[in-house]
Structure formats: C-alpha cells, structure tokens
Design a protein around this motif. Structure first.
Motif, PDB file in Angstrom:
ATOM      1  N   HIS A 186      -8.848   3.552  -4.709  1.00  0.00           N
ATOM      2  CA  HIS A 186     -10.039   3.548  -3.864  1.00  0.00           C
ATOM      3  C   HIS A 186     -11.070   4.574  -4.349  1.00  0.00           C
ATOM      4  CE1 HIS A 186      -7.573   1.124  -1.065  1.00  0.00           C
ATOM      5  NE2 HIS A 186      -8.756   0.612  -0.723  1.00  0.00           N
ATOM      6  N   GLU A 187     -11.463   4.399  -5.594  1.00  0.00           N
ATOM      7  CA  GLU A 187     -12.505   5.229  -6.220  1.00  0.00           C
ATOM      8  C   GLU A 187     -12.173   6.716  -6.146  1.00  0.00           C
ATOM      9  OE1 GLU A 187     -16.643   3.730  -6.103  1.00  0.00           O
ATOM     10  OE2 GLU A 187     -15.964   2.446  -4.462  1.00  0.00           O
ATOM     11  N   GLY A 188     -10.898   7.035  -6.310  1.00  0.00           N
ATOM     12  CA  GLY A 188     -10.478   8.427  -6.421  1.00  0.00           C
ATOM     13  C   GLY A 188     -10.021   9.088  -5.151  1.00  0.00           C
ATOM     14  N   ALA A 189      -9.952   8.345  -4.036  1.00  0.00           N
ATOM     15  CA  ALA A 189      -9.696   8.961  -2.732  1.00  0.00           C
ATOM     16  C   ALA A 189      -8.253   9.359  -2.499  1.00  0.00           C
ATOM     17  CB  ALA A 189     -10.149   8.019  -1.616  1.00  0.00           C
ATOM     18  N   HIS A 190      -7.289   8.639  -3.065  1.00  0.00           N
ATOM     19  CA  HIS A 190      -5.894   8.814  -2.663  1.00  0.00           C
ATOM     20  C   HIS A 190      -5.384  10.240  -2.874  1.00  0.00           C
ATOM     21  CE1 HIS A 190      -4.852   4.232  -3.065  1.00  0.00           C
ATOM     22  NE2 HIS A 190      -5.917   4.456  -2.320  1.00  0.00           N
ATOM     23  N   ARG A 236      -4.282  17.008  20.970  1.00  0.00           N
ATOM     24  CA  ARG A 236      -4.813  18.176  21.675  1.00  0.00           C
ATOM     25  C   ARG A 236      -3.686  18.931  22.389  1.00  0.00           C
ATOM     26  NH1 ARG A 236      -8.084  15.706  24.696  1.00  0.00           N
ATOM     27  NH2 ARG A 236     -10.057  16.113  23.624  1.00  0.00           N
ATOM     28  N   ARG A 237      -2.811  18.203  23.059  1.00  0.00           N
ATOM     29  CA  ARG A 237      -1.749  18.828  23.845  1.00  0.00           C
ATOM     30  C   ARG A 237      -0.661  19.452  22.983  1.00  0.00           C
ATOM     31  NH1 ARG A 237       1.280  15.706  26.084  1.00  0.00           N
ATOM     32  NH2 ARG A 237       0.444  13.610  25.769  1.00  0.00           N
ATOM     33  N   THR A 238      -0.312  18.786  21.892  1.00  0.00           N
ATOM     34  CA  THR A 238       0.831  19.235  21.096  1.00  0.00           C
ATOM     35  C   THR A 238       0.465  20.201  19.980  1.00  0.00           C
ATOM     36  OG1 THR A 238       0.662  17.387  19.535  1.00  0.00           O
ATOM     37  CG2 THR A 238       1.986  17.040  21.535  1.00  0.00           C
ATOM     38  N   GLY A 239      -0.794  20.140  19.511  1.00  0.00           N
ATOM     39  CA  GLY A 239      -1.177  20.943  18.368  1.00  0.00           C
ATOM     40  C   GLY A 239      -0.635  20.408  17.048  1.00  0.00           C
ATOM     41  N   LEU A 240      -0.056  19.209  17.066  1.00  0.00           N
ATOM     42  CA  LEU A 240       0.462  18.610  15.839  1.00  0.00           C
ATOM     43  C   LEU A 240      -0.679  18.132  14.944  1.00  0.00           C
ATOM     44  CD1 LEU A 240       3.356  16.560  17.479  1.00  0.00           C
ATOM     45  CD2 LEU A 240       3.658  18.421  15.832  1.00  0.00           C
ATOM     46  N   THR A 241      -0.387  17.972  13.688  1.00  0.00           N
ATOM     47  CA  THR A 241      -1.379  17.496  12.725  1.00  0.00           C
ATOM     48  C   THR A 241      -1.476  15.977  12.783  1.00  0.00           C
ATOM     49  OG1 THR A 241      -1.094  19.328  11.191  1.00  0.00           O
ATOM     50  CG2 THR A 241      -1.891  17.268  10.265  1.00  0.00           C
ATOM     51  N   TYR A 242      -2.699  15.478  12.821  1.00  0.00           N
ATOM     52  CA  TYR A 242      -2.971  14.048  12.662  1.00  0.00           C
ATOM     53  C   TYR A 242      -4.058  13.900  11.611  1.00  0.00           C
ATOM     54  CZ  TYR A 242      -4.859   9.382  13.343  1.00  0.00           C
ATOM     55  OH  TYR A 242      -5.307   8.105  13.121  1.00  0.00           O
ATOM     56  N   VAL A 243      -3.840  13.027  10.652  1.00  0.00           N
ATOM     57  CA  VAL A 243      -4.844  12.718   9.634  1.00  0.00           C
ATOM     58  C   VAL A 243      -4.929  11.207   9.489  1.00  0.00           C
ATOM     59  CG1 VAL A 243      -5.418  12.835   7.168  1.00  0.00           C
ATOM     60  CG2 VAL A 243      -4.557  14.856   8.344  1.00  0.00           C
ATOM     61  N   MET A 244      -6.138  10.670   9.520  1.00  0.00           N
ATOM     62  CA  MET A 244      -6.350   9.260   9.203  1.00  0.00           C
ATOM     63  C   MET A 244      -6.816   9.158   7.757  1.00  0.00           C
ATOM     64  SD  MET A 244      -8.759   6.344  11.006  1.00  0.00           S
ATOM     65  CE  MET A 244     -10.315   6.935  10.291  1.00  0.00           C
ATOM     66  N   GLY A 245      -6.169   8.300   6.999  1.00  0.00           N
ATOM     67  CA  GLY A 245      -6.461   8.196   5.571  1.00  0.00           C
ATOM     68  C   GLY A 245      -7.657   7.324   5.264  1.00  0.00           C
ATOM     69  N   PHE A 291       0.819  -1.213   0.000  1.00  0.00           N
ATOM     70  CA  PHE A 291       0.000   0.000   0.000  1.00  0.00           C
ATOM     71  C   PHE A 291       0.853   1.263   0.000  1.00  0.00           C
ATOM     72  CE2 PHE A 291      -3.532   2.528   2.143  1.00  0.00           C
ATOM     73  CZ  PHE A 291      -4.359   2.498   1.033  1.00  0.00           C
ATOM     74  N   ALA A 292       2.013   1.193   0.646  1.00  0.00           N
ATOM     75  CA  ALA A 292       2.812   2.391   0.872  1.00  0.00           C
ATOM     76  C   ALA A 292       3.293   3.034  -0.413  1.00  0.00           C
ATOM     77  CB  ALA A 292       4.004   2.062   1.762  1.00  0.00           C
ATOM     78  N   GLY A 293       3.667   2.220  -1.402  1.00  0.00           N
ATOM     79  CA  GLY A 293       4.255   2.757  -2.613  1.00  0.00           C
ATOM     80  C   GLY A 293       3.354   3.686  -3.394  1.00  0.00           C
ATOM     81  N   SER A 294       2.039   3.390  -3.388  1.00  0.00           N
ATOM     82  CA  SER A 294       1.124   4.256  -4.132  1.00  0.00           C
ATOM     83  C   SER A 294       1.011   5.624  -3.474  1.00  0.00           C
ATOM     84  CB  SER A 294      -0.263   3.600  -4.242  1.00  0.00           C
ATOM     85  OG  SER A 294      -0.806   3.359  -2.967  1.00  0.00           O
TER      86      SER A 294
END
Length: 396
Positions: free
Chosen positions: A337-341, A111-120, A13-16
């Motif tokens: 995935h139907e255009g999501a990436h 919340r504490r760090t203010g860092l970005t988190y995104v779930m794909g 999955f990682a390569g794409s």
C-alpha cells in the motif's frame, strides 16, 4: 521488552503483516486463529510462528498481550470490543466498525481501560498524504479537499470475495462502498487537523446484473456500487470523497487519490502524476511520491492473492517517507500500500511498548470511519444531510 501477539484471521492480507510483526524486535511469540483451522496452520508453518488457537474465544482467554484483527470488514467492531474486554491491546484492519454504536463501544473501552488500539489505515502513510502533511502550512487556509478510493470489482475483488466468502460469496460482495471509507477519508483527515461534522451522499444503483449488488442476495440490503459524499468540516471548508466499485480506471496503479485546495497553494493527483501548485506555477512531484516495488508480483508468497490485487502487497516506501524511525530488521522486507505497512506495524508496537497513543488511535480511527457510516445512511435517505457524531481528540 517484547510482547506476545495473536493474529485473528489468516486470509490473504494477514500474512504480509504477520511477517512484519515477526521481524519487529519488540514482538515475541505470534499465534494464529482462523475459522478455517487449516489456514491458520498453513500460515504458522509457512512463517515459523509459535502456534495456533482453535478459535478466537480461546485466544482471548489466553495470556497473549495483544491481538491483530484481519477478519471480514463487518466483524471488526464486535471482535475488537471482545478483545479489549479481555484485556488485550488491539491492532485492527480497516474499517474500525460498521455502525455508530460499534465505534462508540470501542472508544469507550479504550478510554476506560487505557489499552492500546490502532487502526491500520494505509492512507495515513500514503506518499501524497505524507507530502502534503509536511507542507500543510504553505497551503494557507484549506477550504476544499478530495479523497477517492477507486477500485473496480473486476480488478481482484471478485477473487477476494470468493476466497473469503465461499459458496455464499455474493451475499457479502455487495458490501456498501461508504462502509469502507477510510482509504479516502483518512487521507484527507490525515493531513487536515479537523473532522467532518455533516454529510450528504448520493449512490448509484448497480446495473451489472450478475447478482452481486442485488438486494435480494445482499446481507447488507445494498444495491449500490458507486457513491459520492460531500462533507462539511469543523472550522470551515468541505471534503468530497468517492467510493467506486464499478469504474473504468486502473486501480492497480493507484487506488487512492487526493486533492487539496488552499488560499496560497494546492495539490492534485491523477493516476500517473502528482503536482504541487501555487500562484506562480507548479512543480511535478511524482517521482518523490512513487513507491518502488519491494517484492516481485510473482513471488511464491503471493500465490494465493489475485494478480489484480498484488500491487497493493509489493510496493516499497517512496522517497518522501522517512524510514529512519523503523527497525533495521524491516530493511528489505516486503511492504505494501505505497509503503504504509512498515509504518503501521511500527506504530502499533511503539504504542504498546511505550504506552503512548499511535497516530491512528481510537479517536482518530473514529473520525476516519464515522463519516462513511453516516454517509451510507444519508445515501439510503436520498441524500439527506445528516450530522456526524464526534468523540473528540482523545487523550493529550
């Protein structure tokens, strides 16, 4: 201004995704690490990336700005927490985590760090989800919705688990269906501005007899291959999801399917058709939601991917998608995935560079993930109705 990125896990999955991160104008050097160093080196060599790290610990100790986690499903929670503790922005493949405690730990750190988190979560940009989200007001009061992730083990999953699990692959191929809930739950909650508050779930013990869903073999003590959950939604209404791993269904044609029923209009999908309905009639919107291929399934870059799984790596965007926000460098690039990436990668890069939340931030990811975790526990208790914790909407 660009930022540097580390890829954790160099599997199929990682390569794409590394290719898309490489194409994005706001991403700089990309490094890779994997438990099998030869896989990390192969990915770096194939795509001309910056280099490798011998292990994830040294990657997290490095000056890299961000990491993208593409490891086994049950490893995401601890790895993400460690990355946030190391001051890295994080993109994580699904699921967010596999326990209530792991989810809470990630939300607390963000919340504490203010860092970005995104779930794909790909279903957030599933064409059906995009379409119904655009027409949500026309549905009236939505009182019932369904999301299914229907993917038979025979259609590529055996090969994928053998690739990632080695000789002991059967112990992890028994991964519980409801601990991978986001392709179903995320599609429904990606439309409706609500969250699940309670659940009752029933599972079907597997009868194949091939040693995969065998509790004596399973590292998850799981013998269930199919599960169905009914959720209560905040503000009224209900949601039903199916997670099926033994099913006579062509999942290579459509893995995730959705239905929404409102007081004024409704929407339904089958494997081959999508229909919008109201009290006067219906409109077939299948063509609007069809993602045309962006890459041939026999492309050399997919040589290591099971043929039964390649459809998820080659689909382009559908007519319903608005590509105007995407960088020009993504035009013609492989999608999936139907255009999501394309949209998921751009979401993460925008969130890091602008310091604003992405659509599937830590709080939204928790709402996509926790329903399945609690549903799994409900199933183990014979369908007992259980409450689902909620961490709120997150920052404004």
């Amino acid at each position: 201004m660009t930022f540097s990125l580390g890829i954790v896990g160099a599997g199929q999955f990682a390569g794409s995704f590394s290719k898309l991160f490489q194409l994005h104008p706001d991403v700089g050097d990309i490094h890779v690490t994997d438990l099998r160093p030869e896989r990390a080196r192969a990915l770096v060599d194939a795509q001309g990336l910056a280099g490798t790290f011998p292990d994830v610990e040294r990657m997290l100790d490095s000056p890299l700005d961000a990491v993208a986690v593409f490891t086994q499903r049950w490893t995401h929670g601890p790895l993400v927490a460690a990355a946030l503790d190391a001051g890295k922005h994080v993109y994580s493949a699904v699921p967010m985590a596999i326990t209530v405690e792991e989810v809470a730990a990630i939300v607390d750190r963000v919340r504490r760090t203010g860092l970005t988190y995104v779930m794909g979560e790909t279903s957030h940009y599933n064409p059906a989800v995009v379409y119904v989200r655009q027409r949500l007001a026309e549905l009236g009061q939505v009182f019932y919705a369904e999301g299914d992730y229907v993917h038979d083990m025979d259609l590529g999953f055996y090969d994928a688990y053998r690739f990632s699990g080695g000789e002991g692959w059967k112990s992890t191929a028994s991964y519980p269906p409801m601990l991978y809930p986001t392709h179903a739950v995320g599609g429904v909650l990606g439309v409706l501005p609500t969250h699940a508050t309670s659940v009752s779930c029933i599972g079907t013990p597997d009868r194949r007899g091939d040693g995969v869903f065998d509790r004596e073999v399973s590292r998850f003590d799981n013998d269930v291959s199919n599960a169905t959950a009914l959720f209560e939604l905040a503000g009224g209404g209900s949601m039903r999801t199916n997670e099926f791993r033994r099913v006579g269904y062509p999942s290579h044609l459509k893995e995730s399917r959705f239905r929404f029923f409102g007081t004024e209009a409704s929407f339904e999908q089958t494997v081959s058709q999508s229909v919008w309905m109201d009290k006067q009639g219906f409109t077939d919107v299948t063509d609007l939601l069809e993602a045309r291929p962006s890459l041939a399934e026999d492309d050399p870059s997919l040589a290591g991917v099971s043929p039964a799984l390649r459809a998820a790596f080659v689909s382009g965007t559908a007519p319903v998608h608005d590509r105007s926000r995407l960088p020009d460098s993504f035009t013609g690039a492989p999608n999936g995935h139907e255009g999501a990436h394309h949209f998921l990668v751009d979401d993460f890069v925008r969130a890091v560079t602008t310091r604003t939340p992405a659509p599937v931030d830590a709080w939204t990811a928790a709402r996509y993930t926790l329903p399945g975790i609690v549903a799994h526990e409900s199933m183990r208790r014979g369908g007992e109705r259980l409450p689902i914790p909620d961490h709120g909407d997150g920052p404004a």
